[in-house]
Design a protein around this motif. Structure first.
Motif, PDB file in Angstrom:
ATOM      1  N   ILE A 116       4.904  10.381  -5.013  1.00 35.60           N
ATOM      2  CA  ILE A 116       5.089  11.818  -5.304  1.00 35.60           C
ATOM      3  C   ILE A 116       5.591  12.546  -4.062  1.00 35.60           C
ATOM      4  O   ILE A 116       6.528  13.348  -4.130  1.00 35.60           O
ATOM      5  CB  ILE A 116       3.760  12.424  -5.795  1.00 35.60           C
ATOM      6  N   LYS A 117       4.966  12.281  -2.931  1.00 40.17           N
ATOM      7  CA  LYS A 117       5.365  12.974  -1.710  1.00 40.17           C
ATOM      8  C   LYS A 117       6.810  12.667  -1.333  1.00 40.17           C
ATOM      9  O   LYS A 117       7.574  13.573  -0.966  1.00 40.17           O
ATOM     10  CB  LYS A 117       4.432  12.583  -0.560  1.00 40.17           C
ATOM     11  N   LYS A 118       7.195  11.403  -1.467  1.00 43.90           N
ATOM     12  CA  LYS A 118       8.541  10.992  -1.051  1.00 43.90           C
ATOM     13  C   LYS A 118       9.610  11.436  -2.040  1.00 43.90           C
ATOM     14  O   LYS A 118      10.603  12.057  -1.661  1.00 43.90           O
ATOM     15  CB  LYS A 118       8.586   9.477  -0.878  1.00 43.90           C
ATOM     16  N   HIS A 119       9.421  11.155  -3.335  1.00 41.91           N
ATOM     17  CA  HIS A 119      10.480  11.357  -4.325  1.00 41.91           C
ATOM     18  C   HIS A 119      10.487  12.759  -4.939  1.00 41.91           C
ATOM     19  O   HIS A 119      11.540  13.265  -5.304  1.00 41.91           O
ATOM     20  CB  HIS A 119      10.361  10.307  -5.439  1.00 41.91           C
ATOM     21  N   VAL A 120       9.329  13.382  -5.067  1.00 43.40           N
ATOM     22  CA  VAL A 120       9.274  14.704  -5.693  1.00 43.40           C
ATOM     23  C   VAL A 120       9.486  15.824  -4.685  1.00 43.40           C
ATOM     24  O   VAL A 120       9.988  16.893  -5.038  1.00 43.40           O
ATOM     25  CB  VAL A 120       7.927  14.887  -6.433  1.00 43.40           C
ATOM     26  N   PHE A 121       9.135  15.582  -3.431  1.00 45.06           N
ATOM     27  CA  PHE A 121       9.209  16.665  -2.449  1.00 45.06           C
ATOM     28  C   PHE A 121      10.193  16.379  -1.313  1.00 45.06           C
ATOM     29  O   PHE A 121      11.161  17.119  -1.126  1.00 45.06           O
ATOM     30  CB  PHE A 121       7.814  16.963  -1.891  1.00 45.06           C
ATOM     31  N   VAL A 122       9.965  15.316  -0.545  1.00 47.28           N
ATOM     32  CA  VAL A 122      10.783  15.071   0.644  1.00 47.28           C
ATOM     33  C   VAL A 122      12.232  14.788   0.279  1.00 47.28           C
ATOM     34  O   VAL A 122      13.162  15.413   0.809  1.00 47.28           O
ATOM     35  CB  VAL A 122      10.198  13.914   1.477  1.00 47.28           C
ATOM     36  N   ASN A 123      12.476  13.864  -0.643  1.00 46.76           N
ATOM     37  CA  ASN A 123      13.850  13.494  -1.002  1.00 46.76           C
ATOM     38  C   ASN A 123      14.583  14.618  -1.714  1.00 46.76           C
ATOM     39  O   ASN A 123      15.787  14.800  -1.525  1.00 46.76           O
ATOM     40  CB  ASN A 123      13.850  12.241  -1.878  1.00 46.76           C
ATOM     41  N   VAL A 134      10.100  20.474   5.244  1.00 47.20           N
ATOM     42  CA  VAL A 134       9.986  21.305   4.045  1.00 47.20           C
ATOM     43  C   VAL A 134       9.273  20.541   2.935  1.00 47.20           C
ATOM     44  O   VAL A 134       8.413  21.089   2.231  1.00 47.20           O
ATOM     45  CB  VAL A 134      11.377  21.773   3.572  1.00 47.20           C
ATOM     46  N   GLY A 135       9.621  19.270   2.769  1.00 45.32           N
ATOM     47  CA  GLY A 135       8.986  18.459   1.735  1.00 45.32           C
ATOM     48  C   GLY A 135       7.494  18.324   1.938  1.00 45.32           C
ATOM     49  O   GLY A 135       6.707  18.425   0.985  1.00 45.32           O
ATOM     50  N   THR A 136       7.082  18.112   3.182  1.00 43.80           N
ATOM     51  CA  THR A 136       5.656  17.992   3.486  1.00 43.80           C
ATOM     52  C   THR A 136       4.923  19.296   3.212  1.00 43.80           C
ATOM     53  O   THR A 136       3.828  19.304   2.630  1.00 43.80           O
ATOM     54  CB  THR A 136       5.451  17.584   4.957  1.00 43.80           C
ATOM     55  N   LEU A 137       5.534  20.406   3.624  1.00 42.78           N
ATOM     56  CA  LEU A 137       4.906  21.710   3.400  1.00 42.78           C
ATOM     57  C   LEU A 137       4.738  21.990   1.906  1.00 42.78           C
ATOM     58  O   LEU A 137       3.659  22.422   1.461  1.00 42.78           O
ATOM     59  CB  LEU A 137       5.751  22.813   4.047  1.00 42.78           C
ATOM     60  N   LEU A 138       5.776  21.726   1.114  1.00 40.03           N
ATOM     61  CA  LEU A 138       5.689  21.967  -0.327  1.00 40.03           C
ATOM     62  C   LEU A 138       4.694  21.019  -0.992  1.00 40.03           C
ATOM     63  O   LEU A 138       3.998  21.399  -1.945  1.00 40.03           O
ATOM     64  CB  LEU A 138       7.073  21.819  -0.962  1.00 40.03           C
ATOM     65  N   TYR A 139       4.651  19.788  -0.497  1.00 39.20           N
ATOM     66  CA  TYR A 139       3.676  18.839  -1.030  1.00 39.20           C
ATOM     67  C   TYR A 139       2.252  19.352  -0.801  1.00 39.20           C
ATOM     68  O   TYR A 139       1.407  19.308  -1.704  1.00 39.20           O
ATOM     69  CB  TYR A 139       3.850  17.477  -0.358  1.00 39.20           C
ATOM     70  N   VAL A 140       1.980  19.851   0.395  1.00 35.89           N
ATOM     71  CA  VAL A 140       0.648  20.365   0.711  1.00 35.89           C
ATOM     72  C   VAL A 140       0.314  21.577  -0.155  1.00 35.89           C
ATOM     73  O   VAL A 140      -0.808  21.696  -0.679  1.00 35.89           O
ATOM     74  CB  VAL A 140       0.554  20.726   2.208  1.00 35.89           C
ATOM     75  N   ILE A 141       1.296  22.463  -0.349  1.00 37.04           N
ATOM     76  CA  ILE A 141       1.051  23.691  -1.116  1.00 37.04           C
ATOM     77  C   ILE A 141       0.802  23.386  -2.589  1.00 37.04           C
ATOM     78  O   ILE A 141      -0.141  23.917  -3.199  1.00 37.04           O
ATOM     79  CB  ILE A 141       2.231  24.665  -0.956  1.00 37.04           C
ATOM     80  N   PHE A 142       1.654  22.531  -3.171  1.00 33.91           N
ATOM     81  CA  PHE A 142       1.588  22.327  -4.622  1.00 33.91           C
ATOM     82  C   PHE A 142       0.750  21.112  -5.032  1.00 33.91           C
ATOM     83  O   PHE A 142      -0.035  21.192  -5.977  1.00 33.91           O
ATOM     84  CB  PHE A 142       3.009  22.201  -5.193  1.00 33.91           C
ATOM     85  N   ALA A 143       0.918  19.986  -4.347  1.00 37.14           N
ATOM     86  CA  ALA A 143       0.219  18.764  -4.756  1.00 37.14           C
ATOM     87  C   ALA A 143      -1.213  18.711  -4.244  1.00 37.14           C
ATOM     88  O   ALA A 143      -2.005  17.899  -4.727  1.00 37.14           O
ATOM     89  CB  ALA A 143       0.982  17.535  -4.270  1.00 37.14           C
ATOM     90  N   GLU A 144      -1.541  19.566  -3.282  1.00 41.41           N
ATOM     91  CA  GLU A 144      -2.904  19.568  -2.755  1.00 41.41           C
ATOM     92  C   GLU A 144      -3.609  20.890  -3.021  1.00 41.41           C
ATOM     93  O   GLU A 144      -4.580  20.945  -3.764  1.00 41.41           O
ATOM     94  CB  GLU A 144      -2.886  19.252  -1.260  1.00 41.41           C
ATOM     95  N   PRO A 180       0.801  -1.231   0.000  1.00 44.60           N
ATOM     96  CA  PRO A 180       0.000   0.000   0.000  1.00 44.60           C
ATOM     97  C   PRO A 180       0.832   1.278   0.000  1.00 44.60           C
ATOM     98  O   PRO A 180       0.337   2.329  -0.431  1.00 44.60           O
ATOM     99  CB  PRO A 180      -0.831  -0.125   1.286  1.00 44.60           C
ATOM    100  N   ASN A 181       2.064   1.212   0.500  1.00 41.38           N
ATOM    101  CA  ASN A 181       2.917   2.401   0.483  1.00 41.38           C
ATOM    102  C   ASN A 181       3.473   2.696  -0.896  1.00 41.38           C
ATOM    103  O   ASN A 181       4.019   3.781  -1.131  1.00 41.38           O
ATOM    104  CB  ASN A 181       4.062   2.245   1.478  1.00 41.38           C
ATOM    105  N   ASN A 182       3.356   1.745  -1.810  1.00 47.95           N
ATOM    106  CA  ASN A 182       3.818   1.958  -3.180  1.00 47.95           C
ATOM    107  C   ASN A 182       2.667   2.442  -4.056  1.00 47.95           C
ATOM    108  O   ASN A 182       2.257   1.792  -5.017  1.00 47.95           O
ATOM    109  CB  ASN A 182       4.403   0.661  -3.763  1.00 47.95           C
ATOM    110  N   SER A 183       2.146   3.610  -3.704  1.00 50.27           N
ATOM    111  CA  SER A 183       1.077   4.229  -4.484  1.00 50.27           C
ATOM    112  C   SER A 183       1.560   5.562  -5.028  1.00 50.27           C
ATOM    113  O   SER A 183       2.602   6.073  -4.626  1.00 50.27           O
ATOM    114  CB  SER A 183      -0.178   4.432  -3.627  1.00 50.27           C
ATOM    115  N   LEU A 184       0.800   6.121  -5.943  1.00 56.05           N
ATOM    116  CA  LEU A 184       1.211   7.366  -6.603  1.00 56.05           C
ATOM    117  C   LEU A 184       1.346   8.511  -5.609  1.00 56.05           C
ATOM    118  O   LEU A 184       2.304   9.295  -5.670  1.00 56.05           O
ATOM    119  CB  LEU A 184       0.197   7.727  -7.691  1.00 56.05           C
ATOM    120  N   VAL A 185       0.404   8.620  -4.680  1.00 60.40           N
ATOM    121  CA  VAL A 185       0.449   9.706  -3.699  1.00 60.40           C
ATOM    122  C   VAL A 185       1.707   9.611  -2.849  1.00 60.40           C
ATOM    123  O   VAL A 185       2.426  10.597  -2.652  1.00 60.40           O
ATOM    124  CB  VAL A 185      -0.816   9.689  -2.816  1.00 60.40           C
ATOM    125  N   HIS A 186       1.983   8.417  -2.312  1.00 59.31           N
ATOM    126  CA  HIS A 186       3.176   8.240  -1.481  1.00 59.31           C
ATOM    127  C   HIS A 186       4.450   8.468  -2.288  1.00 59.31           C
ATOM    128  O   HIS A 186       5.411   9.055  -1.788  1.00 59.31           O
ATOM    129  CB  HIS A 186       3.189   6.831  -0.870  1.00 59.31           C
TER     130      HIS A 186
END
Length: 486
Positions: A442-449, A456-466, A434-440
């Motif tokens: 994007i959040k991990k590889h596009v923002f957090v990593n 910072v990754g979580t904040l940017l994910y919320v701003i841009f992906a949500e 279940p952790n290998n989904s598109l949402v997880h």
């Protein structure tokens, strides 16, 4: 024969001239009627354009954006999450901002009521819809977006929530507005407080809510109470909280919690109250963390932040909001409206600050204290006034269009984004785990990593992906004239 023919032609010619004269008169009358009609329609057209105040949608959109931000980024930024008890953070403005704008919208929607019975039917139907969606989304049936399961044990279903509180406030404020429709003035007297006296029944309703809340809070006797901890990892141990007092405004023995325990039952309250982030409960305060070994027993207890008594107090937020709507209706000049709005906003803020810092009535979202009502309603009035200046007075709509779009489809964005239904749907399509989904991913590889930072990754994910994503979706739906309304 020729003479007769000429006479007949002359007669016909005369008829043609008369017909032409009649035709000219008809055309003149038609043009006159059209001009008159256009003259009458022109104000209607202008009114149609200004009927939907852009500030209203932008403010509603701002509230939804704040909700998404604090819900999804509050875990890594505790300072913007709900205050553990006394005080006010960014998250604590969301609920009263909702109720404030609900009040403004009621005033505009019920400005004219042709049939009271029909209006009552619509109010009750909308109230039931809000209650249904509230219980479905926050009652425990939905486990979105992280857990791919659904269903709720009816023994522990949560009856209260955000939409349920909005439903109660909307119902009470709208019904008062409807029943007093024949008492409304068409014009206001020149007296300074005329806007208040003209709608005295609305303020009377708010005062009664204030009176019920204050009397109950400070006079109701709160006895000792017990609970069984149902949180995973703590077993099923029973705890007892010693009270036996009146007027207490702390977490353990306040009347707000006592009323909810008696009305709903302790098993139907919110199981993860924010007071668990208090210093008395965890060393990680104001963030979440492991409970201290010497933490008092009430740190494990459930508490309903959208309970019955606190929702009665919340009626005041809707009452103040409807007052701002009445000002919008009766005062046509920008300066007159702003003078009313801003002055009231600052008065409410000053009252709240005095009550809080004198320790008379601390600002507290969980109790929905009177000082909290004043502080958040005053802030809502100031922010609403600022939006009105920028958007409706100065015409700077473009920078706030995405807020308008979200505000026009607030219910859709609330359900899909704030309650995580869309993310849950996407998470339902995973690979092996279940952790290998598109949402997880994007959040991990596009923002957090990329930023090498969970915060910072979580904040940017919320701003841009949500937030940005749903702003674009709402904009597209607006272009297609698709709106989800209750």
């Amino acid at each position: 024969m020729d003479e007769a023919k000429r006479m007949e032609e002359g007669h016909n010619l005369a008829l043609d001239d008369d017909a032409k004269d009649d035709l000219k008169k008809q055309q003149t009358n038609i043009e006159h009627d059209r001009d008159v009609k256009l003259d009458h329609e022109q104000p209607s057209q202008v009114k149609q354009k200004t009927k939907r105040v852009a500030t209203l949608d932008a403010f509603r959109g701002l509230t939804i954006v704040l909700m998404i931000l604090v819900d999804d980024a509050g875990g890594v930024y505790p300072r913007i999450d709900h205050s553990p008890w006394n005080g006010c953070t960014l998250a604590d403005f969301v609920m009263p901002f909702f109720l404030f704008i609900v009040g403004v919208a009621i005033a505009l929607a019920l400005k004219r009521i042709p049939k009271i019975k029909y209006a009552m039917k619509k109010i009750m139907l909308r109230t039931l819809k809000l209650l249904f969606w509230g219980i479905l989304l926050q009652g425990g049936y939905s486990h979105a977006p992280d857990e791919l399961i659904y269903g709720v044990n009816m023994k522990f279903i949560r009856w209260c929530g955000i939409l349920q509180r909005i439903a109660l406030v909307y119902c009470i404020v709208a019904l008062i507005e409807t029943f007093t429709t024949k008492l409304r003035p068409t014009t206001l007297s020149p007296q300074r407080l005329a806007i208040f006296t003209a709608y005295k029944w609305q303020w009377f309703g708010g005062f009664m809510a204030f009176l019920i809340y204050m009397i109950t809070t400070f006079t109701l006797y709160v006895p000792d109470w017990s609970f069984v901890d149902q949180v995973k990892g703590h077993g099923s141990k029973r705890y007892t909280v010693i009270c036996g007092m009146r007027g207490h405004l702390g977490p353990a023995c306040n009347a707000v919690g006592h009323v909810d325990r008696q009305v709903w039952g302790i098993n139907h309250l919110y199981s993860q109250p924010v007071w668990r982030r208090l210093k008395a409960c965890t060393f990680d305060s104001p963030g979440e963390g492991k409970l201290r070994e010497d933490a008092p027993s009430w740190c494990l207890a459930p508490f309903e932040p959208e309970g019955l008594l606190s929702s009665i107090s919340a009626i005041l937020s809707g009452t103040i909001g409807i007052h701002y709507g009445h000002v919008l209706i009766h005062f046509k000049g920008h300066s007159e409206r702003l003078k009313q709005w801003v002055s009231m906003g600052f008065v409410l803020l000053i009252m709240a600050i005095i009550l809080h810092f004198t320790d008379a009535i601390p600002i507290n979202k969980q109790l929905y204290s009177f000082s909290y009502v004043c502080f958040t309603a005053g802030a809502a009035g100031i922010v609403f006034s600022a939006f009105y200046i920028l958007i409706d007075v100065w015409g700077l709509r473009t920078p706030f269009l995405f807020l308008e779009w979200i505000g026009m489809n607030a219910m859709l964005v609330f359900v899909m984004a704030a309650e995580g239904i869309f993310a849950a749907f996407v998470n339902g399509w995973y690979y092996e785990d279940p952790n290998n989904s598109l949402v997880h991913w994007i959040k991990k590889h596009v923002f957090v990593n990329v930023w090498n930072s969970e915060r910072v990754g979580t904040l940017l994910y919320v701003i841009f992906a949500e937030i940005t994503f749903w702003g674009m979706v709402a904009g597209l739906l607006h272009k297609l004239k698709i709106y989800w309304k209750l």
